[in-house]
Scaffold this motif. Structure first.
Motif, PDB file in Angstrom:
ATOM      1  N   HIS A 153       0.844  -1.284   0.113  1.00 13.92           N
ATOM      2  CA  HIS A 153      -0.063   0.084   0.018  1.00 13.92           C
ATOM      3  C   HIS A 153       1.021   1.104  -0.010  1.00 13.92           C
ATOM      4  CE1 HIS A 153      -3.191   2.927   1.001  1.00 13.92           C
ATOM      5  NE2 HIS A 153      -2.451   3.147   2.172  1.00 13.92           N
TER       6      HIS A 153
ATOM      7  N   GLU B 282       4.860  -7.030 -10.002  1.00 13.58           N
ATOM      8  CA  GLU B 282       4.900  -6.625  -8.623  1.00 13.58           C
ATOM      9  C   GLU B 282       6.027  -6.388  -8.155  1.00 13.58           C
ATOM     10  OE1 GLU B 282       0.934  -9.364  -7.669  1.00 13.58           O
ATOM     11  OE2 GLU B 282       2.945 -10.074  -7.146  1.00 13.58           O
TER      12      GLU B 282
ATOM     13  N   TRP C  92       0.194   3.237  -3.517  1.00 15.72           N
ATOM     14  CA  TRP C  92       0.017   2.305  -4.765  1.00 15.72           C
ATOM     15  C   TRP C  92      -1.610   2.480  -4.640  1.00 15.72           C
ATOM     16  CZ3 TRP C  92       1.344   1.037  -8.931  1.00 15.72           C
ATOM     17  CH2 TRP C  92       0.788  -0.175  -9.851  1.00 15.72           C
ATOM     18  N   ASP C  93      -2.143   2.849  -5.713  1.00 13.08           N
ATOM     19  CA  ASP C  93      -3.525   3.038  -6.131  1.00 13.08           C
ATOM     20  C   ASP C  93      -3.903   1.757  -6.850  1.00 13.08           C
ATOM     21  OD1 ASP C  93      -6.116   3.393  -7.509  1.00 13.08           O
ATOM     22  OD2 ASP C  93      -5.790   5.607  -7.156  1.00 13.08           O
ATOM     23  N   LYS C  94      -4.467   0.895  -6.242  1.00  8.97           N
ATOM     24  CA  LYS C  94      -4.683  -0.617  -6.800  1.00  8.97           C
ATOM     25  C   LYS C  94      -5.768  -0.338  -7.973  1.00  8.97           C
ATOM     26  CE  LYS C  94      -5.875  -2.704  -3.099  1.00  8.97           C
ATOM     27  NZ  LYS C  94      -6.157  -4.094  -2.331  1.00  8.97           N
ATOM     28  N   GLU C  95      -6.749   0.412  -8.055  1.00 12.41           N
ATOM     29  CA  GLU C  95      -7.713   0.422  -8.952  1.00 12.41           C
ATOM     30  C   GLU C  95      -7.235   1.041 -10.182  1.00 12.41           C
ATOM     31  OE1 GLU C  95     -10.690  -0.862  -8.518  1.00 12.41           O
ATOM     32  OE2 GLU C  95      -9.977  -1.380  -6.442  1.00 12.41           O
TER      33      GLU C  95
ATOM     34  N   GLU D 129      -3.768   1.465 -10.819  1.00 12.39           N
ATOM     35  CA  GLU D 129      -2.416   0.792 -10.715  1.00 12.39           C
ATOM     36  C   GLU D 129      -1.357   2.111 -11.259  1.00 12.39           C
ATOM     37  OE1 GLU D 129      -2.586  -2.346 -14.005  1.00 12.39           O
ATOM     38  OE2 GLU D 129      -2.269  -3.646 -12.229  1.00 12.39           O
TER      39      GLU D 129
END
Length: 565
Positions: A377, A532, A552-555, A557
């Motif tokens: 995160h 990753e 890190w913005d997972k949505e 990326e």
């Protein structure tokens, strides 16, 4: 390899008091003392009888804890060589230190290099490097192309590729691989099926993409990428072309990691909240101050190629300029020939990914392999150039904290290149801690919930080795540098499968080749794991360079910048 997992027996140091309060695995009992006295009166057979007694006690101990700590006898497996499989034609790009190691792992080393191993084995019977090399299975490949921009490295690569009989000086050589002066020429060749890329970091993704577009399978050394933008590009190209891809994290083949994953998956450590990983090395070699070859000069090195791909350089300079990080660029102009930069390129951001890309990635990939943590995160870093005041811009001391709030966990990376204190990879759970490297050790936490009853009864003693897993290692192979010692302690030089010692890089290349031959098989460090790894390393690097936390913005990326500290 050990035939079964072992619970550590009680401390046998006779200089220590053996009261029940001592830090032994199990409390000392009067019954055991009486048994030893009785056995001592039996001539000759006393030792044998005590061995039987010890095994019985060990088996009872296993039964006593089997309801809370039970593991299989399974161990890591090795990719089987397909009988009559297709011979694969390999080209190697980059024949420096790591390139020659990769060639050797694939079964090819120059007569000169092997003669040195032969001579060393005669001096020291414990030095089995040549014997081990000769014992490696034939991977059914041929080196048909060698590309390096330094003539001497290219010649060494050609000599290795031609040494098909694995002999020292004076042996019979096979056909010499073709020398390519530019990697694009190699990629256009019809007699190249796959490439191994072992160049400086700033070329990794560019060459991997070009190779994939040319239909060549790719094994590329870590890290995956030098800049953030190319990280997305190379993932897309690899996925779209469908070639077989393997990132060079040979830790994926370490036997002790296989057992560590089973321990974690079965919840035997309890809820894991903190992981500490580290790098400690303390000599110039460990700090990337590599030897400068006396044959190197502007005539034997194609410096223009070394500078890098212009698109990648623009990505790098645009980022450094945008965030006012010019102090980390240079100070030499990229076009200026420099032997120091050519051989010690890891010391400058102009070509390197620093401690994050070089050594942190090994530690992170091990944790990702064991736990599937994915991209963190957030990342926060600190450090500096505190010891090697040699003009480098890359820090020699680095600390990075990675947060994984979705799994309630933090991972700490701590590194120094000016102290050799051995610190292992420690995974800390509510019920136990586990240290993982070339061996594996579990210690039960005194406040464990899972093991409370056994702790209360004295069956388990806290904070002392409770379980250990040692693959079938007897003598450690010859270690010639701080770098090799670092990797050996982490199990990254050798693994033990089926009772045999293997070079872990050999196993990793072997897996890649067998996946090329059988597309139903998947490499253990494919492009998703590589992506990753790369993003995680970039988050740590950018946090250091910019002095702020990276998220890190997972949505979306994408890496998001936090407020400046």
């Amino acid at each position: 390899m050990a035939s079964e997992d072992q619970i550590l027996p009680e401390d046998k140091d006779k200089n220590k008091d053996t009261k029940a309060s001592d830090n032994n695995y199990l409390p000392e009992s009067q019954g055991r003392r009486d048994a030893i006295k009785a056995l001592a009166t039996i001539p000759v057979l006393g030792a044998l009888a005590y061995g039987v007694y010890s095994k019985q006690k060990h088996d009872k101990t296993l039964r006593d804890v089997s309801d809370v700590f039970r593991l299989s006898k399974d161990s890591a497996t090795i990719a089987e060589l397909q009988p009559n499989g297709k011979q694969i034609r390999i080209g190697i790009i980059g024949c420096g230190i790591r390139g020659k190691q990769l060639l050797r792992a694939a079964g090819f080393a120059s007569p000169k290099a092997l003669q040195e191993l032969i001579d060393e084995s005669k001096k020291d019977k414990k030095d089995t490097r040549y014997v081990d090399f000769k014992a490696q299975e034939d991977l059914n490949i041929v080196i048909t192309g060698v590309c390096d921009i330094f003539d001497t490295f290219a010649e060494e690569g050609i000599a290795a590729g031609a040494n098909i009989n694995r002999e020292g000086n004076g042996g019979t050589l096979g056909p010499a691989p073709k020398r390519y002066r530019h990697y694009q020429e190699m990629l256009a060749a019809d007699d190249i099926d796959a490439v191994i890329i072992a160049t400086p970091d700033h070329w990794h993704s560019t060459m991997a993409m070009d190779a994939a577009k040319a239909g060549k399978h790719v094994y590329v050394e870590k890290p995956l990428s030098w800049t953030v933008p190319e990280t997305y590009m190379v993932r897309e190209v690899i996925k779209n072309t469908g070639i077989v891809f393997q990132l060079g994290h040979q830790g994926r083949q370490v036997d002790s990691y296989h057992k560590a994953k089973e321990i974690i998956d079965k919840g035997l450590l309890g809820s894991i909240s903190l992981i500490e990983v580290c790098t400690n090395r303390n000599d110039p070699n460990g700090a990337w101050v590599y030897n400068i070859d006396p044959t190197a000069n502007p005539q034997t090195i194609d410096w223009k190629q070394f500078e890098g791909n212009q698109e990648r350089i623009k990505e790098y300079t645009d980022y450094m300029t945008k965030y006012k990080l010019e102090k980390y660029v240079g100070p030499e102009d990229r076009s200026k020939f420099s032997l120091e930069r050519f051989f010690r390129w890891r010391c400058w951001w102009d070509y390197s990914t620093g401690l994050s890309g070089d050594l942190l990635t090994h530690e992170y990939d091990a944790v990702n392999q064991l736990m599937g943590v994915g991209i963190p995160h957030s990342a926060t870093s600190s450090g500096g150039v505190y010891f090697f005041k040699d003009g480098r811009t890359v820090p020699d001391v680095l600390q990075t904290t990675f947060e994984f709030p979705d799994t309630n966990m933090t991972m700490l990376y701590s590194a120094t290149q000016a102290n050799a204190r051995n610190r292992g990879k420690v995974i800390m759970g509510h019920d136990a801690s586990m240290e993982v490297g070339d061996t594996l050790t579990v210690k039960i936490d005194p406040f464990s919930t899972r093991y409370k009853e056994k702790l209360d009864k004295g069956i388990i003693k806290p904070d002392v080795p409770f379980y250990t897993y040692v693959p079938g290692k007897s003598n450690v192979d010859a270690i010639t540098s701080a770098t090799e010692m670092y990797f050996a302690q982490r199990g990254l030089l050798y693994s033990y499968l089926g009772g045999k010692r293997y070079d872990t890089t050999f196993l990793h290349i072997r897996e890649w080749l067998e996946c090329i031959r059988d597309t139903n098989k998947k490499t253990s460090c494919g492009i998703d794991a590589a992506f990753e790894e790369a993003i995680t390393a970039h988050m740590g690097t950018r946090a250091y360079l910019e002095g702020r936390t990276m998220y890190w913005d997972k949505e979306k990326e994408e890496i998001i910048r936090g407020e400046l500290n």
